[in-house]
Design an enzyme around this catalytic site. Sequence first.
Site, mmCIF file in Angstrom:
data_model
loop_
_atom_site.group_PDB
_atom_site.id
_atom_site.type_symbol
_atom_site.label_atom_id
_atom_site.label_comp_id
_atom_site.label_asym_id
_atom_site.label_seq_id
_atom_site.Cartn_x
_atom_site.Cartn_y
_atom_site.Cartn_z
ATOM 1 N N CYS A 120 1.339 -29.570 -23.933
ATOM 2 C CA CYS A 120 1.152 -30.953 -23.471
ATOM 3 C C CYS A 120 1.141 -31.926 -24.652
ATOM 4 O O CYS A 120 0.285 -31.844 -25.538
ATOM 5 C CB CYS A 120 -0.159 -31.060 -22.684
ATOM 6 S SG CYS A 120 -0.547 -32.753 -22.219
ATOM 7 N N CYS A 146 -2.164 -33.916 -25.062
ATOM 8 C CA CYS A 146 -3.233 -33.082 -25.651
ATOM 9 C C CYS A 146 -3.077 -33.078 -27.171
ATOM 10 O O CYS A 146 -4.063 -33.212 -27.910
ATOM 11 C CB CYS A 146 -3.164 -31.658 -25.133
ATOM 12 S SG CYS A 146 -3.917 -31.391 -23.511
ATOM 13 N N ASP A 176 2.234 -47.142 -26.821
ATOM 14 C CA ASP A 176 3.310 -46.443 -26.120
ATOM 15 C C ASP A 176 4.569 -46.446 -26.993
ATOM 16 O O ASP A 176 4.895 -47.436 -27.652
ATOM 17 C CB ASP A 176 3.593 -47.125 -24.779
ATOM 18 C CG ASP A 176 4.402 -46.257 -23.844
ATOM 19 O OD1 ASP A 176 3.855 -45.800 -22.822
ATOM 20 O OD2 ASP A 176 5.605 -46.034 -24.135
ATOM 21 N N HIS A 182 -7.660 -32.079 -21.124
ATOM 22 C CA HIS A 182 -6.504 -32.194 -20.239
ATOM 23 C C HIS A 182 -6.923 -32.301 -18.768
ATOM 24 O O HIS A 182 -7.623 -31.435 -18.255
ATOM 25 C CB HIS A 182 -5.562 -30.998 -20.398
ATOM 26 C CG HIS A 182 -4.334 -31.126 -19.554
ATOM 27 N ND1 HIS A 182 -3.165 -31.668 -20.032
ATOM 28 C CD2 HIS A 182 -4.115 -30.849 -18.248
ATOM 29 C CE1 HIS A 182 -2.280 -31.714 -19.061
ATOM 30 N NE2 HIS A 182 -2.831 -31.213 -17.971
ATOM 31 N N ASN A 232 -0.083 -44.154 -13.251
ATOM 32 C CA ASN A 232 0.896 -43.513 -12.374
ATOM 33 C C ASN A 232 0.401 -42.108 -12.052
ATOM 34 O O ASN A 232 0.012 -41.361 -12.955
ATOM 35 C CB ASN A 232 2.261 -43.452 -13.066
ATOM 36 C CG ASN A 232 2.876 -44.826 -13.253
ATOM 37 O OD1 ASN A 232 2.684 -45.716 -12.429
ATOM 38 N ND2 ASN A 232 3.612 -45.012 -14.340
ATOM 39 N N THR A 256 5.481 -39.353 -15.716
ATOM 40 C CA THR A 256 6.395 -38.462 -16.438
ATOM 41 C C THR A 256 5.658 -37.533 -17.397
ATOM 42 O O THR A 256 6.167 -36.468 -17.719
ATOM 43 C CB THR A 256 7.433 -39.277 -17.236
ATOM 44 O OG1 THR A 256 6.747 -40.149 -18.147
ATOM 45 C CG2 THR A 256 8.316 -40.101 -16.303
ATOM 46 N N HIS A 300 -0.442 -35.581 -18.102
ATOM 47 C CA HIS A 300 -1.789 -35.619 -18.691
ATOM 48 C C HIS A 300 -2.317 -37.015 -18.364
ATOM 49 O O HIS A 300 -1.656 -38.011 -18.698
ATOM 50 C CB HIS A 300 -1.702 -35.373 -20.203
ATOM 51 C CG HIS A 300 -2.996 -35.483 -20.959
ATOM 52 N ND1 HIS A 300 -3.477 -34.469 -21.777
ATOM 53 C CD2 HIS A 300 -3.891 -36.488 -21.056
ATOM 54 C CE1 HIS A 300 -4.619 -34.848 -22.334
ATOM 55 N NE2 HIS A 300 -4.886 -36.078 -21.914
ATOM 56 N N HIS A 330 -3.381 -40.593 -18.007
ATOM 57 C CA HIS A 330 -3.358 -41.722 -18.937
ATOM 58 C C HIS A 330 -3.361 -43.022 -18.165
ATOM 59 O O HIS A 330 -2.845 -43.096 -17.053
ATOM 60 C CB HIS A 330 -2.132 -41.663 -19.867
ATOM 61 C CG HIS A 330 -0.826 -41.528 -19.156
ATOM 62 N ND1 HIS A 330 -0.387 -40.339 -18.618
ATOM 63 C CD2 HIS A 330 0.143 -42.443 -18.885
ATOM 64 C CE1 HIS A 330 0.799 -40.511 -18.064
ATOM 65 N NE2 HIS A 330 1.137 -41.783 -18.193
ATOM 66 N N HIS A 340 -2.075 -46.926 -18.584
ATOM 67 C CA HIS A 340 -1.296 -47.912 -19.324
ATOM 68 C C HIS A 340 -2.091 -49.212 -19.367
ATOM 69 O O HIS A 340 -2.588 -49.658 -18.332
ATOM 70 C CB HIS A 340 0.028 -48.219 -18.612
ATOM 71 C CG HIS A 340 0.959 -47.065 -18.485
ATOM 72 N ND1 HIS A 340 2.063 -46.912 -19.292
ATOM 73 C CD2 HIS A 340 0.996 -46.016 -17.620
ATOM 74 C CE1 HIS A 340 2.740 -45.818 -18.932
ATOM 75 N NE2 HIS A 340 2.102 -45.263 -17.917
HETATM 76 P P1 5GP Z 1 4.129 -42.245 -17.260
HETATM 77 O O1 5GP Z 1 5.557 -42.440 -16.893
HETATM 78 O O2 5GP Z 1 3.760 -40.776 -17.244
HETATM 79 O O3 5GP Z 1 3.166 -43.117 -16.475
HETATM 80 O O4 5GP Z 1 3.987 -42.766 -18.755
HETATM 81 C C1 5GP Z 1 4.245 -41.976 -19.856
HETATM 82 C C2 5GP Z 1 4.388 -42.921 -21.020
HETATM 83 O O5 5GP Z 1 4.245 -42.160 -22.199
HETATM 84 C C3 5GP Z 1 5.727 -43.628 -21.101
HETATM 85 O O6 5GP Z 1 5.517 -45.037 -21.061
HETATM 86 C C4 5GP Z 1 6.331 -43.143 -22.425
HETATM 87 O O7 5GP Z 1 7.001 -44.179 -23.111
HETATM 88 C C5 5GP Z 1 5.096 -42.674 -23.175
HETATM 89 N N1 5GP Z 1 5.320 -41.573 -24.093
HETATM 90 C C6 5GP Z 1 5.980 -40.401 -23.825
HETATM 91 N N2 5GP Z 1 5.950 -39.588 -24.912
HETATM 92 C C7 5GP Z 1 5.269 -40.260 -25.880
HETATM 93 C C8 5GP Z 1 4.908 -39.940 -27.222
HETATM 94 O O8 5GP Z 1 5.216 -38.862 -27.744
HETATM 95 N N3 5GP Z 1 4.211 -40.879 -27.923
HETATM 96 C C9 5GP Z 1 3.837 -42.080 -27.362
HETATM 97 N N4 5GP Z 1 3.146 -42.928 -28.132
HETATM 98 N N5 5GP Z 1 4.164 -42.407 -26.087
HETATM 99 C C10 5GP Z 1 4.867 -41.514 -25.359
HETATM 100 ZN ZN ZN Z 2 -2.761 -32.529 -21.877
#
Ligand code: 5GP
Ligand code: ZN
Length: 118
Positions: free
Chosen positions: A7, A10, A33, A49, A88, A96, A99, A101, A103
């Site tokens: 992950c 993580c 992000d 996690h 989300n 996507t 884990h 999170h 925003h």
């Molecule tokens: P989700 O689509 O799951 O709500 O948001 C995942 C977010 O994580 C996306 O906005 C994507 O740009 C961000 N993200 C994905 N991988 C990484 C990473 O390795 N580092 C950082 N800082 N953000 C990431």
């Molecule tokens: Zn995780």
Amino acid sequence: MSKKDDCIFCKIANHEIESDYLYEDDLVCAFRDLNPQAPVHVLVVPKDHYDNIVDDVPGEVLAAMTHAVSEVARICGIKDSGFRVIANTGAAAGQTVMHLHMHVLGGSTLSEGLIPNA
Ligand code: 5GP
Ligand code: ZN
């Protein structure tokens, strides 16, 4: 502490991979992000996690996440101008990274179009 080996969040939350951190405490951290959708786009994640916000997340972790959101808003200067907090939940809702999170989006006039991955 429960972690998931494969992950990415993580690894970032526990400094196995470094990121652009804005805030950290024992339970959570906040970092920018990688693909910002607004002038301020920060992710608040727990160090343990959980797949998402309905994955039996302890109240103290949710409280720490809420506190981190407030700290991020203060640090980024968007506390009074208004900002959006989004979690989300599930692939169908645009999650996507599986884990938990939140925003934190702000720093400009927010519209419907600034919902990440909508
Ligand atoms: P989700 O689509 O799951 O709500 O948001 C995942 C977010 O994580 C996306 O906005 C994507 O740009 C961000 N993200 C994905 N991988 C990484 C990473 O390795 N580092 C950082 N800082 N953000 C990431
Ligand atoms: Zn995780």
